[in-house]
Design a protein around this motif. Sequence first.
Motif, PDB file in Angstrom:
ATOM      1  N   LEU A 108     -30.082 -20.101  -7.303  1.00  0.00           N
ATOM      2  CA  LEU A 108     -29.341 -20.358  -6.047  1.00  0.00           C
ATOM      3  C   LEU A 108     -29.853 -21.532  -5.239  1.00  0.00           C
ATOM      4  O   LEU A 108     -28.988 -22.244  -4.848  1.00  0.00           O
ATOM      5  CB  LEU A 108     -29.509 -19.195  -4.886  1.00  0.00           C
ATOM      6  N   ALA A 109     -31.026 -21.874  -5.782  1.00  0.00           N
ATOM      7  CA  ALA A 109     -31.621 -23.562  -5.429  1.00  0.00           C
ATOM      8  C   ALA A 109     -30.765 -24.126  -5.964  1.00  0.00           C
ATOM      9  O   ALA A 109     -30.328 -25.187  -5.336  1.00  0.00           O
ATOM     10  CB  ALA A 109     -33.086 -23.384  -5.401  1.00  0.00           C
ATOM     11  N   GLY A 110     -30.630 -24.275  -7.152  1.00  0.00           N
ATOM     12  CA  GLY A 110     -29.680 -25.206  -8.028  1.00  0.00           C
ATOM     13  C   GLY A 110     -28.325 -25.349  -7.425  1.00  0.00           C
ATOM     14  O   GLY A 110     -27.941 -26.573  -7.242  1.00  0.00           O
ATOM     15  N   LEU A 148     -17.994 -23.674  -5.306  1.00  0.00           N
ATOM     16  CA  LEU A 148     -19.479 -23.600  -5.164  1.00  0.00           C
ATOM     17  C   LEU A 148     -20.020 -22.613  -3.766  1.00  0.00           C
ATOM     18  O   LEU A 148     -20.862 -21.948  -3.947  1.00  0.00           O
ATOM     19  CB  LEU A 148     -20.266 -24.689  -4.828  1.00  0.00           C
ATOM     20  N   THR A 149     -19.241 -22.821  -2.984  1.00  0.00           N
ATOM     21  CA  THR A 149     -19.344 -22.076  -1.597  1.00  0.00           C
ATOM     22  C   THR A 149     -19.122 -20.620  -1.930  1.00  0.00           C
ATOM     23  O   THR A 149     -20.069 -19.911  -1.355  1.00  0.00           O
ATOM     24  CB  THR A 149     -18.338 -22.304  -0.517  1.00  0.00           C
ATOM     25  N   HIS A 150     -18.218 -20.338  -2.686  1.00  0.00           N
ATOM     26  CA  HIS A 150     -18.151 -18.582  -2.960  1.00  0.00           C
ATOM     27  C   HIS A 150     -19.348 -18.300  -3.971  1.00  0.00           C
ATOM     28  O   HIS A 150     -19.860 -17.022  -3.598  1.00  0.00           O
ATOM     29  CB  HIS A 150     -16.983 -18.706  -3.863  1.00  0.00           C
ATOM     30  N   TRP A 151     -19.888 -19.129  -4.654  1.00  0.00           N
ATOM     31  CA  TRP A 151     -21.042 -18.757  -5.626  1.00  0.00           C
ATOM     32  C   TRP A 151     -22.420 -18.649  -4.692  1.00  0.00           C
ATOM     33  O   TRP A 151     -23.128 -17.535  -4.852  1.00  0.00           O
ATOM     34  CB  TRP A 151     -21.395 -19.901  -6.570  1.00  0.00           C
ATOM     35  N   CYS A 152     -22.212 -19.541  -3.791  1.00  0.00           N
ATOM     36  CA  CYS A 152     -23.505 -19.504  -2.826  1.00  0.00           C
ATOM     37  C   CYS A 152     -23.262 -18.899  -1.600  1.00  0.00           C
ATOM     38  O   CYS A 152     -24.112 -18.827  -0.588  1.00  0.00           O
ATOM     39  CB  CYS A 152     -23.719 -20.977  -2.469  1.00  0.00           C
ATOM     40  N   GLN A 153     -22.443 -17.845  -1.589  1.00  0.00           N
ATOM     41  CA  GLN A 153     -22.074 -16.978  -0.228  1.00  0.00           C
ATOM     42  C   GLN A 153     -22.961 -16.471   0.392  1.00  0.00           C
ATOM     43  O   GLN A 153     -23.124 -16.100   1.496  1.00  0.00           O
ATOM     44  CB  GLN A 153     -20.816 -16.318  -0.789  1.00  0.00           C
ATOM     45  N   ASP A 164     -25.983  -7.034  -6.850  1.00  0.00           N
ATOM     46  CA  ASP A 164     -24.986  -7.568  -7.484  1.00  0.00           C
ATOM     47  C   ASP A 164     -24.723  -8.951  -7.521  1.00  0.00           C
ATOM     48  O   ASP A 164     -24.250  -9.390  -8.583  1.00  0.00           O
ATOM     49  CB  ASP A 164     -23.554  -7.008  -6.760  1.00  0.00           C
ATOM     50  N   PHE A 165     -25.417  -9.594  -6.565  1.00  0.00           N
ATOM     51  CA  PHE A 165     -25.486 -10.988  -6.396  1.00  0.00           C
ATOM     52  C   PHE A 165     -26.357 -11.481  -7.794  1.00  0.00           C
ATOM     53  O   PHE A 165     -26.132 -12.663  -8.198  1.00  0.00           O
ATOM     54  CB  PHE A 165     -25.980 -11.627  -4.987  1.00  0.00           C
ATOM     55  N   ASN A 166     -27.578 -10.900  -7.806  1.00  0.00           N
ATOM     56  CA  ASN A 166     -28.591 -11.218  -9.022  1.00  0.00           C
ATOM     57  C   ASN A 166     -27.692 -11.335 -10.474  1.00  0.00           C
ATOM     58  O   ASN A 166     -27.897 -12.305 -11.181  1.00  0.00           O
ATOM     59  CB  ASN A 166     -29.561 -10.640  -8.856  1.00  0.00           C
TER      60      ASN A 166
END
Length: 456
Positions: A108-110, A148-153, A164-166
Motif C-alpha cells: 500500500l505504501a508503494g 490507483l485510487t481504486h487499488w488504494c481505496q 480481502d484487501f490483503n
Amino acid sequence: MARAHVDVHVARGDGEDGTIRIAAGPAPGRAEDDGGPDFARAVLDVSGAVLSWPVREGPGLPVAEVHDVGRAQQWLWALYGERTAGAVQACVTGEPAGVRVTADVTALAGAAARLGFGHWAARWWPASYVDGIPALEPDLLGLELAALTHWCQQLFGEFDDVDDFNGFLDFGDFGDGHDGRDGRHRSGDQPDGCAAQLIEDHQAALDPLIRWWRAAPRSADTARHLESVLRLLDDAADAAGLDGQLLRRLRSALEQHRPAGPTVDVGTLFVRRDGYALAAGDPLVAGGRVIARGSGTNDWRRYPPGFVDASETAVSWTARALGARRQIEVEIVAHVAAPVAGAPLVAEVGVNGGRRTRVPLGRRDDVWTGRADLDPHGPAGAVPSRFEVDVLLPGFDPGPGGPEDRAARDAIRTLVRRRLATAAQPLAYDGSPHDASSGPFLAEIAAVATATEEDY
C-alpha cells in the motif's frame, strides 16, 4: 530498491488540535518543508490525515499528519505496519509524547506513493514546448489515477473485509484484477466514489487505451501494465455502478483476453488536437526606442496548470520610449491547452522596486500578450533601469515565492526529463510495490511517442 523496514518517528504536534506526525528521520522537529517548496511535494488527502512525499527523492514512506486517529486506523497498519499504528494509538493516550519505531514498507505504501506522484504530475508537470518537455494527456493520466485510487481505496473509506484487501491483486503493476472466485474483486460494499468520478471525468481516453492494449504493445511489461489498469478500471466502475457504451466495451474486451490486433502508433492515439486559436490579445507593435528588454519570472504556483509554457524563458518583455511615454510590452508563451478566452491572466511589472503595475493579458495564437504605460518619473528617474516581470492569475495567486524556488523548478525539470528518458525505453519496471512510484505512467509513455509526432 527501497528497504523493507524504515525507522520513523511518531510524535504529537505542538498545537492543541491533537495532530500526530509520522516521519522518517532522527528528530520530531524536522520542518514540514524538507521536501522543498509546495510544488516539489506530492500530497494526498486521505481518511483522517494528509500524506506528503518530496517528489525529487526516491519513493518511500510519506510524512503523515494524522488529525483523526480513529478514521486513520483503518489504513495506518496497512501503510506503515503494526508497530507504527500502535505507536500512534499510544500517542493518543498521552504516553509517550514521541517514540521511534520500525515501520514496514508495504504494498500500500508503494501504491500510495505512486498515486501521490500522479496527482502531483496532474498539477505541476512542467510541460514546455520551449524546453522540449511534452505535456501529459490529462484523460490518460486521469484514468490511471482512477485505477490507483481504486487499488488504494483503503486510504479513503471503510472496508468490510480487511483480509480481502490483503489478498487484493498480485500487485505486479497493480495486479491482474482477479481474486480467484469470479474474476472480479470486491473490497467491501462501500462505493469507490473518488475512482468513479475520475472515470467519468476522463472517459475520453478509454477507447484509445483499449486500442493500445489490444494492439500488442512493444513490451510485454507495457501490455501487463495496460491490462492491470484496465481491469482495475472495470472493477472500480462495477463497484460504483457505472455504466455506458465505453465501459461495456471495456468489459467485453477484457472477457476476450486481449486478442492481439494490428500494431498501433501510440503517438497517433493520444496526439493533442487543440491547436492555437486567435483570441483577444493585442498584437505587439513596433515603434519607439527600445530602452530595455529581458526575461521575467515564471513561477508555476501563481497560476493554474495548463496556462503558461513552463520554461523559465517563457516570460519576455520589452520597454520602449514613445516620446515622453514609457511603455512595457509583455509576451508569454502559452501552454498548448491554455484557455482561449475568459482567463484574466496578468503580468505584474515592477520598476526599480516601485509600486507594481498589472498588465492584462490576452491570448493570441501561441502567446499571451499585453502592454501598459509606465510612470516615466518613477523612483529612479525618467529612464527606469531595473524591471521585474511576473505572470499570475489574480485570486489564485498565493504571492511570490522565495529565491530558492528557481533552483527547485530546475530540479523538477531534471526529474521529469529523467522520467521521460525512462519512459522512452522498453518498460523495465518489475512490479515491486517498493518501486511503484518510480515506474513510468502510461501518460508518460504516450507523451514520449506523441512528442515524436509534434517534434518536441
